[in-house]
Design a protein around this motif. Structure first.
Motif, PDB file in Angstrom:
ATOM      1  N   ALA A   1       0.625 -25.038   7.766  1.00 18.75           N
ATOM      2  CA  ALA A   1      -0.332 -25.550   6.833  1.00 18.75           C
ATOM      3  C   ALA A   1       0.358 -25.214   5.480  1.00 18.75           C
ATOM      4  CB  ALA A   1      -1.675 -24.930   6.952  1.00 18.75           C
ATOM      5  N   LEU A   2       0.779 -24.123   5.177  1.00 18.40           N
ATOM      6  CA  LEU A   2       1.474 -23.968   3.896  1.00 18.40           C
ATOM      7  C   LEU A   2       2.586 -24.919   3.656  1.00 18.40           C
ATOM      8  CD1 LEU A   2       1.837 -20.043   4.067  1.00 18.40           C
ATOM      9  CD2 LEU A   2       0.160 -21.310   2.546  1.00 18.40           C
TER      10      LEU A   2
ATOM     11  N   MET B   1       4.223 -29.899   0.331  1.00 19.75           N
ATOM     12  CA  MET B   1       5.297 -31.062   0.383  1.00 19.75           C
ATOM     13  C   MET B   1       4.896 -32.038  -0.670  1.00 19.75           C
ATOM     14  SD  MET B   1       5.970 -31.746   4.449  1.00 19.75           S
ATOM     15  CE  MET B   1       7.487 -32.525   3.934  1.00 19.75           C
ATOM     16  N   ASP B   2       6.065 -32.494  -1.497  1.00 21.36           N
ATOM     17  CA  ASP B   2       5.661 -33.592  -2.592  1.00 21.36           C
ATOM     18  C   ASP B   2       6.718 -34.934  -2.137  1.00 21.36           C
ATOM     19  OD1 ASP B   2       8.458 -32.396  -2.896  1.00 21.36           O
ATOM     20  OD2 ASP B   2       7.894 -31.912  -4.965  1.00 21.36           O
ATOM     21  N   ALA B   3       7.355 -35.068  -1.152  1.00 17.63           N
ATOM     22  CA  ALA B   3       8.029 -35.877  -0.620  1.00 17.63           C
ATOM     23  C   ALA B   3       7.729 -36.109   0.946  1.00 17.63           C
ATOM     24  CB  ALA B   3       9.502 -36.005  -0.959  1.00 17.63           C
ATOM     25  N   HIS B   4       7.672 -37.275   1.413  1.00 18.97           N
ATOM     26  CA  HIS B   4       7.436 -37.589   2.901  1.00 18.97           C
ATOM     27  C   HIS B   4       8.136 -38.313   3.405  1.00 18.97           C
ATOM     28  CE1 HIS B   4       3.722 -36.201   0.972  1.00 18.97           C
ATOM     29  NE2 HIS B   4       3.621 -35.558   1.894  1.00 18.97           N
ATOM     30  N   ILE B   5       9.398 -37.692   4.216  1.00 19.11           N
ATOM     31  CA  ILE B   5      10.501 -38.714   4.635  1.00 19.11           C
ATOM     32  C   ILE B   5       9.986 -39.037   6.070  1.00 19.11           C
ATOM     33  CG2 ILE B   5      12.749 -38.422   5.475  1.00 19.11           C
ATOM     34  CD1 ILE B   5      13.475 -36.620   3.130  1.00 19.11           C
ATOM     35  N   GLY B   6      10.383 -40.285   6.433  1.00 21.22           N
ATOM     36  CA  GLY B   6      10.148 -40.851   7.795  1.00 21.22           C
ATOM     37  C   GLY B   6       8.493 -41.038   8.166  1.00 21.22           C
ATOM     38  N   LEU B   7       8.364 -40.518   9.340  1.00 20.68           N
ATOM     39  CA  LEU B   7       6.828 -40.362   9.688  1.00 20.68           C
ATOM     40  C   LEU B   7       6.257 -39.241   9.137  1.00 20.68           C
ATOM     41  CD1 LEU B   7       7.339 -41.182  13.541  1.00 20.68           C
ATOM     42  CD2 LEU B   7       6.721 -42.796  11.889  1.00 20.68           C
ATOM     43  N   LEU B   8       6.684 -38.696   8.324  1.00 23.02           N
ATOM     44  CA  LEU B   8       5.805 -37.749   7.400  1.00 23.02           C
ATOM     45  C   LEU B   8       5.016 -38.797   6.425  1.00 23.02           C
ATOM     46  CD1 LEU B   8       8.033 -34.794   6.357  1.00 23.02           C
ATOM     47  CD2 LEU B   8       6.187 -34.804   7.930  1.00 23.02           C
TER      48      LEU B   8
ATOM     49  N   ALA C   1       1.438 -31.757  16.745  1.00 22.55           N
ATOM     50  CA  ALA C   1       1.092 -30.683  17.938  1.00 22.55           C
ATOM     51  C   ALA C   1       0.332 -29.572  17.438  1.00 22.55           C
ATOM     52  CB  ALA C   1       2.500 -30.421  18.502  1.00 22.55           C
ATOM     53  N   LEU C   2       0.658 -28.975  16.295  1.00 19.49           N
ATOM     54  CA  LEU C   2      -0.087 -27.906  15.751  1.00 19.49           C
ATOM     55  C   LEU C   2      -1.389 -28.155  14.832  1.00 19.49           C
ATOM     56  CD1 LEU C   2       2.652 -25.782  13.849  1.00 19.49           C
ATOM     57  CD2 LEU C   2       1.713 -25.508  16.271  1.00 19.49           C
ATOM     58  N   GLN C   3      -1.719 -29.530  15.083  1.00 17.41           N
ATOM     59  CA  GLN C   3      -2.934 -30.108  14.521  1.00 17.41           C
ATOM     60  C   GLN C   3      -3.149 -29.611  13.100  1.00 17.41           C
ATOM     61  OE1 GLN C   3      -6.270 -29.998  17.280  1.00 17.41           O
ATOM     62  NE2 GLN C   3      -4.906 -30.467  18.995  1.00 17.41           N
ATOM     63  N   ILE C   4      -2.042 -29.650  12.093  1.00 13.86           N
ATOM     64  CA  ILE C   4      -2.317 -29.497  10.800  1.00 13.86           C
ATOM     65  C   ILE C   4      -2.962 -30.520  10.134  1.00 13.86           C
ATOM     66  CG2 ILE C   4      -0.906 -28.659   8.745  1.00 13.86           C
ATOM     67  CD1 ILE C   4      -1.484 -26.601  11.041  1.00 13.86           C
ATOM     68  N   CYS C   5      -2.522 -31.606  10.319  1.00 18.98           N
ATOM     69  CA  CYS C   5      -2.946 -33.084   9.931  1.00 18.98           C
ATOM     70  C   CYS C   5      -3.038 -34.095  10.754  1.00 18.98           C
ATOM     71  CB  CYS C   5      -2.227 -33.227   8.459  1.00 18.98           C
ATOM     72  SG  CYS C   5      -0.290 -33.510   8.912  1.00 18.98           S
ATOM     73  N   GLU C   6      -3.554 -35.060  10.437  1.00 23.57           N
ATOM     74  CA  GLU C   6      -3.781 -36.185  11.270  1.00 23.57           C
ATOM     75  C   GLU C   6      -3.569 -37.719  10.287  1.00 23.57           C
ATOM     76  OE1 GLU C   6      -7.400 -37.012  13.374  1.00 23.57           O
ATOM     77  OE2 GLU C   6      -8.416 -35.624  12.030  1.00 23.57           O
ATOM     78  N   PRO C   7      -3.108 -38.711  10.777  1.00 28.72           N
ATOM     79  CA  PRO C   7      -2.888 -39.806   9.950  1.00 28.72           C
ATOM     80  C   PRO C   7      -4.232 -40.381   9.846  1.00 28.72           C
ATOM     81  CG  PRO C   7      -2.304 -40.456  12.300  1.00 28.72           C
ATOM     82  CD  PRO C   7      -2.491 -38.745  12.176  1.00 28.72           C
ATOM     83  N   PRO C   8      -4.385 -41.016   8.497  1.00 27.68           N
ATOM     84  CA  PRO C   8      -5.809 -41.834   8.121  1.00 27.68           C
ATOM     85  C   PRO C   8      -6.017 -42.773   9.150  1.00 27.68           C
ATOM     86  CG  PRO C   8      -3.887 -42.017   6.307  1.00 27.68           C
ATOM     87  CD  PRO C   8      -3.178 -41.340   7.546  1.00 27.68           C
ATOM     88  N   ALA C   9      -7.354 -42.862   9.339  1.00 30.03           N
ATOM     89  CA  ALA C   9      -7.819 -43.765  10.349  1.00 30.03           C
ATOM     90  C   ALA C   9      -7.294 -45.179  10.266  1.00 30.03           C
ATOM     91  CB  ALA C   9      -9.286 -43.777  10.299  1.00 30.03           C
TER      92      ALA C   9
END
Length: 236
Positions: free
Chosen positions: A62-63, A68-75, A225-233
């Motif tokens: 979560a930290l 993160m300020d850049a999201h490479i690939g599937l991030l 897998a750690l369920q920190i975030c999920e993609p927008p609906a």
């Protein structure tokens, strides 16, 4: 390590890569870059046994996500950004993976996982890297209710990967399923466990520089897998 040329064989179709076959096993033979991995032929590396606490991993992840300020690939997918072709067209398949994890449904996860194998470009397609990050995480922070189902899920993913993706990516995915991978991915888990922001930032920065997008794609799988975030609906 001094090996005769006859000890190594080219991987059919991948003769120009730094991978080869030795006694039927895919190994990495490169020497120009440092690659700490169990398949590194000259300098094989393996992680020391480690015990992780799922809650500590989630806190560390979560930290990482918050910082993160850049999201490479599937991030980028997790951050709601538009993806490159063909991944943008595969959003429903990616969402199915995320939904199965959120529902903790191993049967639905298997169906969704098989549909993203081989998805994307490159030596290790993004779909494989995403699954690898998920399965690596589940090897170290398992979902207890999935325990009896996972050997069968692993076996069927391995069989499907033989047809759905290339042999190098399938071999690296198999390593991830077993909880073994590049040193930097293990470093990320160690940093998450420690919960030290400086260590987390350093390890995550090194991971996302792995390959063109492989590190970012694997990290997206870790976050899911750690369920920190999920993609927008998905839009209706």
């Amino acid at each position: 390590m001094n090996l005769a040329a006859t000890d190594l064989q080219s991987v059919p179709g991948f003769e120009t890569t730094d991978y080869a076959l030795m006694d039927g096993r895919i190994v990495w033979t490169g020497s120009n870059a440092r690659t700490d991995h169990p398949r590194n032929l000259a300098h094989p590396w393996s992680a020391a046994p480690a015990a992780y606490d799922a809650q500590a991993l989630r806190h560390g992840a979560a930290l990482a996500w918050a910082g993160m300020d850049a999201h490479i690939g599937l991030l980028g997918w997790l951050a709601g950004q538009r993806l490159v072709f063909p991944l943008e067209l595969a959003r429903p398949r990616l969402h199915a993976v995320a939904q199965a994890l959120r529902a903790q449904d191993p049967a639905a996860f298997e169906v969704a996982a098989l549909r993203v194998l081989g998805l994307g470009h490159g030596l290790t397609p993004s779909g494989d890297d995403l699954l690898g990050g998920i399965l690596f995480t589940l090897a170290h922070a398992p979902i207890s209710a999935w325990g009896s189902a996972m050997p069968g899920v692993h076996a069927r993913i391995r069989r499907a990967a033989e047809r759905a993706t290339n042999p190098i990516s399938a071999a690296l995915l198999d390593d991830l399923m077993r909880g073994s991978s590049y040193r930097v991915l293990h470093d990320v888990f160690d940093a998450f466990q420690a919960g030290e922001p400086r260590l987390i930032t350093d390890a995550v920065d090194r991971l996302v520089r792995l390959g063109a997008s492989s590190g970012g794609d694997m990290l997206a799988g870790v976050f899911l897998a750690l369920q920190i975030c999920e993609p927008p609906a998905e839009p209706l």
